[in-house]
Design a protein around this motif. Structure first.
Motif, PDB file in Angstrom:
ATOM      1  N   LYS A 171     -54.155 -14.814-104.612  1.00 46.65           N
ATOM      2  CA  LYS A 171     -55.245 -15.336-103.782  1.00 46.65           C
ATOM      3  C   LYS A 171     -56.087 -16.251-104.665  1.00 46.65           C
ATOM      4  O   LYS A 171     -56.479 -15.868-105.767  1.00 46.65           O
ATOM      5  CB  LYS A 171     -56.106 -14.180-103.253  1.00 46.65           C
ATOM      6  CG  LYS A 171     -55.447 -13.388-102.152  1.00 46.65           C
ATOM      7  CD  LYS A 171     -56.287 -12.192-101.717  1.00 46.65           C
ATOM      8  CE  LYS A 171     -57.665 -12.600-101.273  1.00 46.65           C
ATOM      9  NZ  LYS A 171     -58.483 -11.438-100.847  1.00 46.65           N
ATOM     10  N   LYS A 172     -56.345 -17.471-104.153  1.00 44.17           N
ATOM     11  CA  LYS A 172     -57.121 -18.447-104.910  1.00 44.17           C
ATOM     12  C   LYS A 172     -58.220 -19.017-104.014  1.00 44.17           C
ATOM     13  O   LYS A 172     -58.054 -19.089-102.801  1.00 44.17           O
ATOM     14  CB  LYS A 172     -56.207 -19.571-105.408  1.00 44.17           C
ATOM     15  CG  LYS A 172     -55.167 -19.088-106.415  1.00 44.17           C
ATOM     16  CD  LYS A 172     -54.161 -20.141-106.772  1.00 44.17           C
ATOM     17  CE  LYS A 172     -53.043 -20.323-105.823  1.00 44.17           C
ATOM     18  NZ  LYS A 172     -52.215 -19.202-105.460  1.00 44.17           N
ATOM     19  N   ASP A 204     -60.390 -11.574-107.059  1.00 45.77           N
ATOM     20  CA  ASP A 204     -59.680 -11.482-105.785  1.00 45.77           C
ATOM     21  C   ASP A 204     -58.260 -10.932-105.897  1.00 45.77           C
ATOM     22  O   ASP A 204     -57.596 -10.756-104.883  1.00 45.77           O
ATOM     23  CB  ASP A 204     -59.633 -12.862-105.116  1.00 45.77           C
ATOM     24  CG  ASP A 204     -61.017 -13.361-104.742  1.00 45.77           C
ATOM     25  OD1 ASP A 204     -61.963 -12.549-104.686  1.00 45.77           O
ATOM     26  OD2 ASP A 204     -61.152 -14.585-104.531  1.00 45.77           O
ATOM     27  N   ASN A 205     -57.805 -10.666-107.113  1.00 42.97           N
ATOM     28  CA  ASN A 205     -56.454 -10.149-107.335  1.00 42.97           C
ATOM     29  C   ASN A 205     -56.491  -8.970-108.306  1.00 42.97           C
ATOM     30  O   ASN A 205     -55.957  -9.046-109.414  1.00 42.97           O
ATOM     31  CB  ASN A 205     -55.556 -11.257-107.890  1.00 42.97           C
ATOM     32  CG  ASN A 205     -55.375 -12.390-106.922  1.00 42.97           C
ATOM     33  OD1 ASN A 205     -54.549 -12.329-106.029  1.00 42.97           O
ATOM     34  ND2 ASN A 205     -56.181 -13.439-107.079  1.00 42.97           N
TER      35      ASN A 205
END
Length: 163
Positions: free
Chosen positions: A35-36, A154-155
């Motif tokens: 996720k970016k 997010d990761n």
């Protein structure tokens, strides 16, 4: 004297190239699965940015070296800081893309940011042009640090999810 200018300018590219060479297969596979943030620049921007930044910082280091009459005792701190930040810069790619250690990559890039600031501070009294040549690098590192933080946040790893 052009050989010195070329050597200093080329040096940062060496570690950048090796980092890319050994981790290049991770971008289309592992990296694309992360996720970016939506504000992340496209992948094709990164090699252009880093080629420009490595050239600029390398030439800047040459200017400092030249103004300090080579590797004299006066050059120990300014060029030592430059070398230390370059080592952290080169380490980021294998940590992030090779080892997939997002938290360690974040720690690395925060330390890198501090070393770049210290390098610029030490260079300012020696060569203002060299210091100014580092500003685009610092700006890009601001983006890269923010991006690294967001990707880490997010990761989360399996261990971080347990905490």
């Amino acid at each position: 004297m052009w050989t010195h200018a070329f050597g200093f300018t080329a040096l940062p590219h060496l570690g950048g190239f090796l980092g890319w060479f050994f981790t290049r297969k991770e971008v289309p596979t592992w990296f694309e699965s992360l996720k970016k943030p939506t504000w992340r620049p496209p992948n094709k921007v990164f090699p252009i940015a880093w080629t420009t930044l490595y050239t600029s910082m390398g030439y800047a280091s040459y200017l400092v070296w030249k103004d300090l009459d080579g590797f004299t005792s006066k050059a120990a701190v300014p060029l030592g800081l430059y070398g230390a930040q370059l080592a952290l810069n080169w380490a980021w790619t294998p940590i992030f893309f090779g080892a997939h250690r997002l938290k360690l990559a974040l720690i690395d890039i925060v330390g890198l940011y501090g070393l770049v600031l210290a390098t610029m501070h030490s260079w300012y009294p020696i060569n203002k042009t060299a210091t100014l040549l580092m500003l685009p690098y610092l700006a890009w590192l601001t983006l890269a640090t923010s991006l690294t933080y967001c990707i880490w946040r997010d990761n989360p790893t399996k261990e971080e999810k347990k905490e």
